[in-house]
Each structure stands twice: as C-alpha cells, then as structure tokens.
Design an enzyme around this catalytic site. Sequence first.
Site, PDB file in Angstrom:
ATOM      1  N   SER A 124       0.839  -1.196   0.000  1.00 33.74           N
ATOM      2  CA  SER A 124       0.000   0.000   0.000  1.00 33.74           C
ATOM      3  C   SER A 124       0.877   1.250   0.000  1.00 33.74           C
ATOM      4  O   SER A 124       1.969   1.250   0.576  1.00 33.74           O
ATOM      5  CB  SER A 124      -0.848  -0.023   1.275  1.00 33.74           C
ATOM      6  OG  SER A 124      -1.463   1.212   1.481  1.00 33.74           O
ATOM      7  N   TYR A 149      -2.183  -0.919  10.845  1.00 35.14           N
ATOM      8  CA  TYR A 149      -2.418  -1.502   9.519  1.00 35.14           C
ATOM      9  C   TYR A 149      -1.230  -1.185   8.596  1.00 35.14           C
ATOM     10  O   TYR A 149      -0.644  -2.068   7.971  1.00 35.14           O
ATOM     11  CB  TYR A 149      -3.720  -0.968   8.900  1.00 35.14           C
ATOM     12  CG  TYR A 149      -3.791  -1.262   7.420  1.00 35.14           C
ATOM     13  CD1 TYR A 149      -4.026  -2.553   6.972  1.00 35.14           C
ATOM     14  CD2 TYR A 149      -3.553  -0.264   6.462  1.00 35.14           C
ATOM     15  CE1 TYR A 149      -4.043  -2.849   5.613  1.00 35.14           C
ATOM     16  CE2 TYR A 149      -3.574  -0.540   5.114  1.00 35.14           C
ATOM     17  CZ  TYR A 149      -3.816  -1.834   4.688  1.00 35.14           C
ATOM     18  OH  TYR A 149      -3.815  -2.120   3.343  1.00 35.14           O
ATOM     19  N   LYS A 153       1.880  -3.643   6.858  1.00 36.26           N
ATOM     20  CA  LYS A 153       2.267  -3.729   5.443  1.00 36.26           C
ATOM     21  C   LYS A 153       3.777  -3.529   5.293  1.00 36.26           C
ATOM     22  O   LYS A 153       4.442  -4.231   4.532  1.00 36.26           O
ATOM     23  CB  LYS A 153       1.511  -2.683   4.606  1.00 36.26           C
ATOM     24  CG  LYS A 153       0.045  -2.976   4.440  1.00 36.26           C
ATOM     25  CD  LYS A 153      -0.179  -4.141   3.479  1.00 36.26           C
ATOM     26  CE  LYS A 153      -1.597  -4.645   3.487  1.00 36.26           C
ATOM     27  NZ  LYS A 153      -1.789  -5.920   2.798  1.00 36.26           N
TER      28      LYS A 153
HETATM   29  P1  NAD Z   1     -10.909  -7.138   1.261  1.00 35.41           P
HETATM   30  O1  NAD Z   1     -11.104  -7.095   2.725  1.00 35.41           O
HETATM   31  O2  NAD Z   1     -12.096  -6.981   0.399  1.00 35.41           O
HETATM   32  O3  NAD Z   1     -10.177  -8.496   0.859  1.00 35.41           O
HETATM   33  C1  NAD Z   1      -9.303  -9.175   1.716  1.00 35.41           C
HETATM   34  C2  NAD Z   1      -9.746 -10.634   1.727  1.00 35.41           C
HETATM   35  O4  NAD Z   1      -8.881 -11.382   2.574  1.00 35.41           O
HETATM   36  C3  NAD Z   1     -11.170 -10.808   2.268  1.00 35.41           C
HETATM   37  O5  NAD Z   1     -11.893 -11.619   1.357  1.00 35.41           O
HETATM   38  C4  NAD Z   1     -10.975 -11.504   3.613  1.00 35.41           C
HETATM   39  O6  NAD Z   1     -12.063 -12.355   3.913  1.00 35.41           O
HETATM   40  C5  NAD Z   1      -9.674 -12.257   3.362  1.00 35.41           C
HETATM   41  N1  NAD Z   1      -8.870 -12.535   4.554  1.00 35.41           N
HETATM   42  C6  NAD Z   1      -8.472 -11.677   5.521  1.00 35.41           C
HETATM   43  N2  NAD Z   1      -7.713 -12.310   6.421  1.00 35.41           N
HETATM   44  C7  NAD Z   1      -7.609 -13.605   6.021  1.00 35.41           C
HETATM   45  C8  NAD Z   1      -6.960 -14.737   6.544  1.00 35.41           C
HETATM   46  N3  NAD Z   1      -6.255 -14.690   7.665  1.00 35.41           N
HETATM   47  N4  NAD Z   1      -7.055 -15.901   5.864  1.00 35.41           N
HETATM   48  C9  NAD Z   1      -7.779 -15.985   4.716  1.00 35.41           C
HETATM   49  N5  NAD Z   1      -8.419 -14.936   4.191  1.00 35.41           N
HETATM   50  C10 NAD Z   1      -8.339 -13.750   4.832  1.00 35.41           C
HETATM   51  O7  NAD Z   1      -9.804  -6.058   0.892  1.00 35.41           O
HETATM   52  P2  NAD Z   1      -9.304  -5.551  -0.531  1.00 35.41           P
HETATM   53  O8  NAD Z   1      -9.647  -4.116  -0.636  1.00 35.41           O
HETATM   54  O9  NAD Z   1      -9.701  -6.483  -1.595  1.00 35.41           O
HETATM   55  O10 NAD Z   1      -7.738  -5.621  -0.286  1.00 35.41           O
HETATM   56  C11 NAD Z   1      -6.945  -6.709  -0.714  1.00 35.41           C
HETATM   57  C12 NAD Z   1      -5.532  -6.486  -0.242  1.00 35.41           C
HETATM   58  O11 NAD Z   1      -5.035  -5.266  -0.769  1.00 35.41           O
HETATM   59  C13 NAD Z   1      -5.395  -6.379   1.288  1.00 35.41           C
HETATM   60  O12 NAD Z   1      -4.202  -7.026   1.675  1.00 35.41           O
HETATM   61  C14 NAD Z   1      -5.288  -4.883   1.526  1.00 35.41           C
HETATM   62  O13 NAD Z   1      -4.572  -4.588   2.695  1.00 35.41           O
HETATM   63  C15 NAD Z   1      -4.534  -4.443   0.280  1.00 35.41           C
HETATM   64  N6  NAD Z   1      -4.763  -3.042  -0.057  1.00 35.41           N
HETATM   65  C16 NAD Z   1      -6.053  -2.596  -0.220  1.00 35.41           C
HETATM   66  C17 NAD Z   1      -6.283  -1.259  -0.501  1.00 35.41           C
HETATM   67  C18 NAD Z   1      -7.681  -0.722  -0.601  1.00 35.41           C
HETATM   68  O14 NAD Z   1      -7.874   0.481  -0.446  1.00 35.41           O
HETATM   69  N7  NAD Z   1      -8.687  -1.531  -0.897  1.00 35.41           N
HETATM   70  C19 NAD Z   1      -5.190  -0.375  -0.652  1.00 35.41           C
HETATM   71  C20 NAD Z   1      -3.897  -0.876  -0.515  1.00 35.41           C
HETATM   72  C21 NAD Z   1      -3.701  -2.210  -0.219  1.00 35.41           C
HETATM   73  C1  WQD Z   2      -9.501   9.488   0.951  1.00 31.31           C
HETATM   74  C2  WQD Z   2      -9.701  10.975   1.236  1.00 31.31           C
HETATM   75  C3  WQD Z   2      -9.953  11.465   3.588  1.00 31.31           C
HETATM   76  C4  WQD Z   2     -13.727   9.301   4.072  1.00 31.31           C
HETATM   77  C5  WQD Z   2      -6.902   4.492   3.100  1.00 31.31           C
HETATM   78  C6  WQD Z   2      -5.834   3.785   3.877  1.00 31.31           C
HETATM   79  C7  WQD Z   2      -4.771   3.289   2.955  1.00 31.31           C
HETATM   80  C8  WQD Z   2      -5.370   2.467   1.820  1.00 31.31           C
HETATM   81  C9  WQD Z   2      -6.495   3.155   1.140  1.00 31.31           C
HETATM   82  C10 WQD Z   2      -5.355   0.136   2.280  1.00 31.31           C
HETATM   83  C11 WQD Z   2      -8.916  11.475   2.454  1.00 31.31           C
HETATM   84  C12 WQD Z   2     -11.227  11.786   2.827  1.00 31.31           C
HETATM   85  C13 WQD Z   2     -12.583   9.866   3.538  1.00 31.31           C
HETATM   86  C14 WQD Z   2     -14.758  10.162   4.514  1.00 31.31           C
HETATM   87  C15 WQD Z   2     -13.445  12.059   3.844  1.00 31.31           C
HETATM   88  N1  WQD Z   2      -5.945   1.243   2.284  1.00 31.31           N
HETATM   89  N2  WQD Z   2     -12.439  11.216   3.426  1.00 31.31           N
HETATM   90  N3  WQD Z   2     -14.582  11.508   4.379  1.00 31.31           N
HETATM   91  O1  WQD Z   2      -7.112   7.565   3.720  1.00 31.31           O
HETATM   92  O2  WQD Z   2      -6.180   7.792   1.375  1.00 31.31           O
HETATM   93  O3  WQD Z   2      -6.313   5.583   2.416  1.00 31.31           O
HETATM   94  O4  WQD Z   2      -7.450   3.598   2.110  1.00 31.31           O
HETATM   95  O5  WQD Z   2      -4.184  -0.051   2.131  1.00 31.31           O
HETATM   96  O6  WQD Z   2      -3.894   2.550   3.718  1.00 31.31           O
HETATM   97  O7  WQD Z   2      -5.267   4.695   4.811  1.00 31.31           O
HETATM   98  O8  WQD Z   2      -8.396   6.665   1.720  1.00 31.31           O
HETATM   99  O9  WQD Z   2     -10.758   6.695   1.035  1.00 31.31           O
HETATM  100  O10 WQD Z   2     -10.200   6.706   3.509  1.00 31.31           O
HETATM  101  O11 WQD Z   2      -9.754   8.743   2.142  1.00 31.31           O
HETATM  102  O12 WQD Z   2     -13.327  13.283   3.753  1.00 31.31           O
HETATM  103  O13 WQD Z   2     -15.805   9.718   5.021  1.00 31.31           O
HETATM  104  O14 WQD Z   2     -11.082  11.193   1.567  1.00 31.31           O
HETATM  105  O15 WQD Z   2      -9.711  12.405   4.588  1.00 31.31           O
HETATM  106  O16 WQD Z   2      -8.528  12.788   2.180  1.00 31.31           O
HETATM  107  P1  WQD Z   2      -6.961   7.018   2.386  1.00 31.31           P
HETATM  108  P2  WQD Z   2      -9.852   7.131   2.130  1.00 31.31           P
END
Ligand code: NAD
Ligand code: WQD
Length: 337
Positions: A124, A149, A153
């Site tokens: 991330s 979190y 990562k």
């Molecule tokens: P998500 O929660 O929809 O998907 C994660 C999946 O992992 C879920 O289906 C959950 O049931 C499964 N899971 C969690 N812990 C587990 C375990 N111990 N064993 C088996 N399954 C497990 O999230 P997502 O948005 O699809 O994210 C996928 C990956 O990408 C995550 O690792 C997340 O941290 C990373 N990521 C997401 C974002 C985002 O904003 N969505 C941003 C950066 C990184």
């Molecule tokens: C985006 C912008 C908020 C909600 C997070 C995690 C990051 C990654 C992605 C997994 C910011 C603003 C948000 C709301 C708002 N996840 N906001 N009102 O914070 O960039 O990233 O998700 O890896 O680790 O930190 O994403 O969508 O929460 O926020 O004003 O109700 O929207 O302040 O500027 P963020 P976000």
Amino acid sequence: MSILVTGGAGYIGSHMVCSLLEQGRDVVVLDNLVNASYAALERVQALTGRCAIFIKGDVRDRSTLEHIFDSHSVNEVLHFAGLKAVGESIEQPLRYYDNNVGGTLSLCKAMATAGVRRLVFSSSATVYGHVERMPIKETMPTGRPTNPYGRSKLMVEEVLRDLCRTDPRWSVALLRYFNPVGAHESGRIGEDPSGIPNNLVPFISQVAIGKCGALPIFGNDYPTRDGTGVRDYIHVLDLVEGHLAAMETIARRSGVSIWNLGTGQGYSVLEMIRMFEKVAGRPVPYTIQRRRDGDIAECWSDPSLAERELGWKARRGLEEMLVDTWRWQTANPRGYG
Ligand code: NAD
Ligand code: WQD
C-alpha cells in the site's frame, strides 16, 4: 499449473480471479470470508463460465496451506488476504499484526516447503508515510505509517526483502496500491463494505443512494487546491491488469521488485463529490468535520516505473471509475445481501 489467490473472495481479489479465469488460468482461492461473501465467487463464475477451486480457510493455518500445495500444482501466489481497516487496526493492533504479518509468514513457510517461490504481495502507498514532495516514486524512503495496519504492510515488505536476500530463488513483487475504487463493468461484483464505510468512494456512493445521510469531509483546511485531501484513485480493473503485468515480469526475474500502482493524477474530496454528482445525477450532501487523525494532505504516485518495466499504465479515468461504482451500487443496494 494453478495460481493460488489468497483473499480471492474480497474486493480486489474477486476482480483478479475473474480476470484470471477469463484468461483460461486455473485458480485456487483461499479465503476465510472474514470480510467477504462467497456470493462474489458465484458471480465471478456466472460472469466467466469458469470456476475457481474455493477453500474456506485461514492463511495462518499451515495444515490448510500444506493441503493446498500438496493437492494442486501451484506455481505462483497472489497474496491479497489481510485485514485493511485503519481505525480497527488502532483498536486491535495484535489482531492486525497476527493476521497480516503472521499470515504472510505462514504462507511463505508453506511456499518454501512446497518449492513455490513466486509471490505478488498487496502492499500500500501507506508505507511511504508522510511525504513532503509529490509525486511519490518507489525510490523514496518508506516512512513511518501512522497506524498498525500501515505498519503491518511495511513489516511484511521487510520480511519479503529479507527472504529474497537470503534465497535468490525467490521472486517477489511488492505492489504499492494507491486508492483502488470502481467495480467490474458488469455491475455484478464490486466493493461491499460492512457497516459504515471507512473509505471515501464507498461512503459517497452510499450517501448518493440514501443509505448514509451526509458525507463527513475530514478537513477543508489542508494546503491543497481547495483545502480537502488529495488522493490518487485507481480503477480496480487497472489494478488487476497491473498484477497480470507484474506476474509476467517476475517470472523472468528474481529478488524483490517494487512498483507503484496508481494513475499519477490526484483528485480532491470536493472534486470527487462533484464528479460523483455528475455521474449519479443527484446531489451528495456533505458536512465539514475536523481532520481525521493520521490523514495526510495529499498522496499521488509517479507510476512511470511500472510503465517502463511492466509496460502497464492505468487506462481508466475518474469518470469511468465512478460510473462503474454507481452501476454496482444501484444494481446491488444491499451489496451481496
Ligand atoms: P478485502 O477485505 O475486500 O479483501 C481481503 C480478503 O482477505 C477478504 O476476502 C478476507 O475475507 C480475506 N482474509 C483476511 N484475512 C484472512 C486470513 N487470515 N485468511 C484468509 N483470508 C483472509 O480487501 P481488498 O480491498 O480487496 O484488499 C486486498 C488487499 O489489498 C489487502 O491485503 C489490503 O490490505 C490491500 N490493499 C487494499 C487497498 C484498498 O484500499 N482496498 C489499498 C492498498 C492495499
Ligand atoms: C480518501 C480521502 C480522507 C472518508 C486508506 C488507507 C490506505 C489504503 C487506502 C489500504 C482522504 C477523505 C474519507 C470520509 C473524507 N488502504 N475522506 N470523508 O485515507 O487515502 O487511504 O485507504 O491499504 O492505507 O489509509 O483513503 O478513502 O479513507 O480517504 O473526507 O468519510 O477522503 O480524509 O482525504 P486514504 P480514504
């Protein structure tokens, strides 16, 4: 040969599985469904006419992993499984470290035993912490993520670097996602947050459909063009294409490779609201609240390394991201129900 997709029932994982099945690849999904619904995989099956093998289990469970590697000829792993709610990670740090770091350790040990050493990890942009100068390049130092979190990562990144340092047979991609949004163009699969959404786009979308009252904007006094936070939103299908390109590239390399997956373009919260109102054809009421703890003013990527090395570039613009989000939201007002 099969690909193991951990977390393959989740938001990003289900879109990935859909694309892999469309390409004729054999897929094994391991997911404990802690934040997902099996319905997502049923819909993927309906969309593709093909079926992934689904194993309901925990990535921390070595015996489940050993069973998977013993009974399927897996040669690469896409590791999406993880917990991702920032606020929850502050309240439950041990659960987050156990799941995200412990889960990856368990996976890597089982992979090593099975002789599988190709891994794509969902990292991330949060690992960069507070960065003064935009856009963010992969060569910039990782910072101090502001929550457990984010630290989980970064820890996993360090573990995987150490692993590759000691054993050059490993080939690992650390994909640093910026802000994934959007949904499959069919409207059949998408993001289905449980409870009140943590992230901006699902929140706006639930306000627009009437499930949430008004969007709280977390701060309008940032040093940005309109005072609200700026982020690099990327369509989930572009992200999936980035994974396909990374998989091809690490098949020809060893060691750790790091790529930002973003568009290189930042949008403010107010710009996101305006575009969503245009796409949905209805107003998105909001209130201005104080800044959210741990938030940064702006964050967007320099995605040029991925373009040079992977031949990948995000193709979908903001309007398409939000059109697809809205299609998913209106077709599935209760998510997977
Ligand atoms: P998500 O929660 O929809 O998907 C994660 C999946 O992992 C879920 O289906 C959950 O049931 C499964 N899971 C969690 N812990 C587990 C375990 N111990 N064993 C088996 N399954 C497990 O999230 P997502 O948005 O699809 O994210 C996928 C990956 O990408 C995550 O690792 C997340 O941290 C990373 N990521 C997401 C974002 C985002 O904003 N969505 C941003 C950066 C990184
Ligand atoms: C985006 C912008 C908020 C909600 C997070 C995690 C990051 C990654 C992605 C997994 C910011 C603003 C948000 C709301 C708002 N996840 N906001 N009102 O914070 O960039 O990233 O998700 O890896 O680790 O930190 O994403 O969508 O929460 O926020 O004003 O109700 O929207 O302040 O500027 P963020 P976000």
